[in-house]
Design a protein around this motif. Sequence first.
Motif, short mmCIF file in Angstrom:
data_model
loop_
_atom_site.label_atom_id
_atom_site.label_comp_id
_atom_site.label_asym_id
_atom_site.label_seq_id
_atom_site.Cartn_x
_atom_site.Cartn_y
_atom_site.Cartn_z
N VAL A 133 -44.08 -8.64 -73.78
CA VAL A 133 -42.96 -7.69 -73.79
C VAL A 133 -41.71 -8.44 -73.36
CG1 VAL A 133 -44.24 -5.55 -73.48
CG2 VAL A 133 -43.55 -6.87 -71.47
N GLN A 134 -40.58 -7.99 -73.89
CA GLN A 134 -39.29 -8.59 -73.53
C GLN A 134 -38.34 -7.47 -73.12
OE1 GLN A 134 -35.94 -10.96 -76.01
NE2 GLN A 134 -37.92 -12.01 -75.91
N MET A 135 -37.56 -7.71 -72.08
CA MET A 135 -36.62 -6.71 -71.59
C MET A 135 -35.47 -7.39 -70.85
SD MET A 135 -39.01 -5.26 -68.47
CE MET A 135 -40.53 -5.40 -69.44
N PRO A 136 -34.32 -6.73 -70.69
CA PRO A 136 -33.21 -7.32 -69.95
C PRO A 136 -33.49 -7.31 -68.45
CG PRO A 136 -32.50 -5.49 -71.35
CD PRO A 136 -33.98 -5.43 -71.28
N TYR A 137 -33.01 -8.35 -67.78
CA TYR A 137 -33.13 -8.43 -66.33
C TYR A 137 -32.20 -9.53 -65.85
CZ TYR A 137 -35.21 -9.44 -61.73
OH TYR A 137 -35.41 -9.66 -60.39
N ASN A 138 -31.34 -9.19 -64.90
CA ASN A 138 -30.43 -10.18 -64.32
C ASN A 138 -29.91 -9.66 -62.98
OD1 ASN A 138 -27.94 -8.53 -64.96
ND2 ASN A 138 -28.64 -8.97 -67.05
N MET A 139 -29.07 -10.43 -62.34
CA MET A 139 -28.58 -10.07 -61.01
C MET A 139 -27.76 -8.79 -61.01
SD MET A 139 -27.60 -13.71 -59.19
CE MET A 139 -27.45 -13.03 -57.53
N LYS A 140 -27.09 -8.49 -62.11
CA LYS A 140 -26.27 -7.28 -62.19
C LYS A 140 -27.08 -6.06 -62.62
CE LYS A 140 -22.38 -6.88 -61.77
NZ LYS A 140 -21.18 -7.34 -62.47
N ASP A 141 -28.15 -6.28 -63.36
CA ASP A 141 -29.00 -5.17 -63.80
C ASP A 141 -30.46 -5.57 -63.57
OD1 ASP A 141 -30.34 -3.10 -64.96
OD2 ASP A 141 -29.46 -3.32 -66.95
N ASN A 142 -30.96 -5.23 -62.39
CA ASN A 142 -32.31 -5.65 -62.01
C ASN A 142 -33.32 -4.50 -62.03
OD1 ASN A 142 -31.59 -4.17 -59.78
ND2 ASN A 142 -31.65 -5.88 -58.34
N THR A 143 -33.00 -3.44 -62.78
CA THR A 143 -33.86 -2.25 -62.80
C THR A 143 -35.27 -2.55 -63.31
OG1 THR A 143 -32.97 -1.64 -64.97
CG2 THR A 143 -31.97 -0.61 -63.04
#
Length: 346
Positions: free
Chosen positions: A255-265
């Motif tokens: 699975v792939q999804m967004p994740y970074n320091m500004k959006d870590n949900t």
Amino acid sequence: MIKGYASLKDTKSYFENRNINTEKIRKTPWFYTLPMAIGTYLGNTSKEHSNLYIDSIIYGLINGVNYIDTACIYREMESERNIGNALNFVINEKKILKRNEIVISSKAGIIDNDFKLNIAPKEYINSILLKKEKIKREKQIIEDEEVIYSIDVKLHEFSIKNSRKNLGLNTIDVMYIHNPERVKMEIGEKNFFDALKNLIKFYEGEVKKGHIRFYGMATWYAFRVSEDNPMYISLEKVIKLAEEIGGKDHHFRFVQMPYNMKDNTAKTKKTQKVKNEYLSAIDAANKLELKVTISAPLNQCNDFKTGEFNSKELIKYVVETKGVYAAMIGSKKRENLIKNLGTILD
């Protein structure tokens, strides 16, 4: 078409031959990579950007990055073609790498155009997809008449065929179903899972044919939003469907999804229910024995403009998060790739 796919033995040898510290390498049951892939989303369709990508990919493949991520929709299929050119150079022309040393992932289900045809997106959708390929409009979502989203088997078959041709590969290592939540939002839970069942049957068939080796879902909202959101998709329900169709040895593994320091949900918000326990999307995926890859780890460079973060901070934050397998890091320019690779190997 280049035959083969990434193997455990050859990807391990790839890193041994470059004296890369084994502590820096990530392992799946099927191959080894660094905790990063060369991402190919950003940029336009110009020859200048294509040449930059080809140069960066070749450099990366030679110097320790054996993982590349793309999608049919990226730069109107040009990103896939640039990867294909780079692979042909290092495997066929120069013979400095083997196909089995390299991991390639792509995505199907969103199409806007084919740059080589030199036509408008609307004309491509109407003339090629709907008329020539006979993909029925009522099963699709058209946004602004320029992008088509679908979990229809016929469109995915068309998309995978194009991706294999663009990449010059007989087998793609990982193929993602791209942003299926946009379809679910329009057709509802029951209709969505009825259609997804047919699509998973198709993907298991593509594995048997040797066109792909594994598949999964690349999403933006689906796993991170709350259950009452129309774009919510239950990972547990998806895996149960994969097991129903493919058994315990099914090939839905990524699975792939967004994740970074500004959006870590994806790590901090408990949205996914697995065995009656609510977990974050990343933790739920791991519990379901899925490998998690990350899109937008650098927040698409938005934070660089304000000076809020630097790339090293952002990359470290993502790849050092427990449960993350690898980050898809956009690397159109060689100098950026060198810097990103240095962060990973630091």
